[in-house]
Design a protein around this motif. Structure first.
Motif, mmCIF file in Angstrom:
data_model
loop_
_atom_site.group_PDB
_atom_site.id
_atom_site.type_symbol
_atom_site.label_atom_id
_atom_site.label_comp_id
_atom_site.label_asym_id
_atom_site.label_seq_id
_atom_site.Cartn_x
_atom_site.Cartn_y
_atom_site.Cartn_z
ATOM 1 N N GLU A 42 1.220 -1.764 -0.215
ATOM 2 C CA GLU A 42 0.500 0.317 0.090
ATOM 3 C C GLU A 42 0.707 1.274 -0.040
ATOM 4 O O GLU A 42 0.512 2.137 -0.709
ATOM 5 C CB GLU A 42 -1.013 -0.056 1.392
ATOM 6 C CG GLU A 42 -1.944 -0.986 1.238
ATOM 7 C CD GLU A 42 -1.611 -2.621 1.711
ATOM 8 O OE1 GLU A 42 -1.863 -3.371 0.906
ATOM 9 O OE2 GLU A 42 -0.342 -2.826 2.110
ATOM 10 N N GLU A 43 1.732 1.540 0.973
ATOM 11 C CA GLU A 43 2.868 2.358 0.664
ATOM 12 C C GLU A 43 4.063 2.696 -0.237
ATOM 13 O O GLU A 43 4.296 3.579 -0.625
ATOM 14 C CB GLU A 43 3.856 2.077 2.446
ATOM 15 C CG GLU A 43 4.865 3.404 2.047
ATOM 16 C CD GLU A 43 3.883 4.590 2.451
ATOM 17 O OE1 GLU A 43 4.693 6.154 2.541
ATOM 18 O OE2 GLU A 43 3.089 5.384 3.079
ATOM 19 N N LEU A 44 4.103 1.724 -1.034
ATOM 20 C CA LEU A 44 5.130 1.217 -2.441
ATOM 21 C C LEU A 44 3.876 1.442 -2.998
ATOM 22 O O LEU A 44 4.447 3.217 -4.013
ATOM 23 C CB LEU A 44 4.767 -0.340 -2.602
ATOM 24 C CG LEU A 44 6.076 -0.812 -1.773
ATOM 25 C CD1 LEU A 44 6.459 -2.072 -1.978
ATOM 26 C CD2 LEU A 44 7.816 0.299 -2.216
ATOM 27 N N VAL A 45 2.650 2.349 -3.569
ATOM 28 C CA VAL A 45 1.601 2.408 -4.421
ATOM 29 C C VAL A 45 1.604 3.229 -4.469
ATOM 30 O O VAL A 45 1.201 4.789 -5.333
ATOM 31 C CB VAL A 45 0.463 1.418 -3.808
ATOM 32 C CG1 VAL A 45 -0.845 2.405 -5.267
ATOM 33 C CG2 VAL A 45 0.186 0.208 -4.904
ATOM 34 N N ARG A 46 1.296 4.012 -3.294
ATOM 35 C CA ARG A 46 1.090 5.608 -3.049
ATOM 36 C C ARG A 46 2.916 6.020 -2.863
ATOM 37 O O ARG A 46 2.033 7.611 -3.661
ATOM 38 C CB ARG A 46 1.072 5.785 -1.247
ATOM 39 C CG ARG A 46 0.983 7.299 -0.800
ATOM 40 C CD ARG A 46 0.340 7.288 0.856
ATOM 41 N NE ARG A 46 2.449 7.486 1.221
ATOM 42 C CZ ARG A 46 3.108 8.345 0.673
ATOM 43 N NH1 ARG A 46 2.907 9.684 0.397
ATOM 44 N NH2 ARG A 46 4.128 8.469 1.376
ATOM 45 N N ARG A 47 3.503 5.833 -3.137
ATOM 46 C CA ARG A 47 4.668 6.487 -3.028
ATOM 47 C C ARG A 47 4.634 6.871 -4.546
ATOM 48 O O ARG A 47 5.325 7.472 -4.722
ATOM 49 C CB ARG A 47 5.969 6.216 -2.328
ATOM 50 C CG ARG A 47 6.412 5.926 -0.836
ATOM 51 C CD ARG A 47 7.349 5.283 0.051
ATOM 52 N NE ARG A 47 7.083 5.233 0.799
ATOM 53 C CZ ARG A 47 8.314 4.783 1.329
ATOM 54 N NH1 ARG A 47 9.213 3.647 0.905
ATOM 55 N NH2 ARG A 47 8.295 4.867 2.772
#
Length: 182
Positions: free
Chosen positions: A113-118
């Motif tokens: 989820e954080e990778l996609v956000r970044r």
């Protein structure tokens, strides 16, 4: 005397570059150089190529990158490496050209989820690249140390790595992986 290699492996947008910058600031027992696969990719011509030609050029570029790491360390330079081992041959090539006892192999992780956000916030990567790489880059399953940039900031990750650098485990992850793959 060969140089030390801090090898950061993780997906695109996982925080490797941010950790590398912090390492350059806090490592005070030598002079470290930062070698990033993205920098090598940026040196290549940008004209359109047939997919087969592009694939061959990317493979040669990455093989050259691996050998430049080895050459820098061979003459005594300490290096921080930022790489994405998303294809098995990349790891095997690194295992064949880098001295395993000199490599501190660091897994840089982050939640999907954080990778996609970044990735979305960056806007300079193809959508879905990090998700595609997520399982591939850590498939080998062996590191000297791992950090999670979703729960720790880049400075905290760099501090953790610095502690491991001064007392590298024996055998190193690269030694274990070399025995398994080569």
């Amino acid at each position: 005397m060969t140089g030390r290699i801090i090898f950061l492996n993780g997906t695109s947008s996982s925080g490797k570059s941010s950790i590398a910058r912090e390492l350059l600031d806090i490592l005070d027992d030598g002079v470290f150089s930062y070698l990033a696969v993205d920098s090598f990719n940026a040196m290549r011509t940008k004209r359109d190529l047939a997919q087969e030609d592009l694939d061959a050029a990317l493979r040669r570029t990455r093989m050259g990158f691996h050998r430049s790491i080895a050459a820098m360390a061979e003459v005594g330079n300490d290096v921080v490496v930022d790489h994405v081992l998303s294809e098995p041959w990349r790891l095997i090539d690194c295992l064949s050209v880098l001295p395993p006892e000199d490599v501190l192999f660091v897994g840089v992780r982050c939640s999907l989820e954080e990778l996609v956000r970044r990735e979305k916030a960056r806007g300079d990567r193809p959508s879905g690249l990090a998700a595609m790489q997520c399982d591939l880059v850590h498939e080998h399953g062996d590191y000297d140390v791992e950090c999670d940039t979703g729960t720790a900031d880049p400075r905290e990750c760099a501090e953790l790595i610095r502690k491991f650098l001064s007392d590298r485990p024996t055998p190193t992850a690269f030694t274990r992986l070399r025995a398994r793959y080569l």
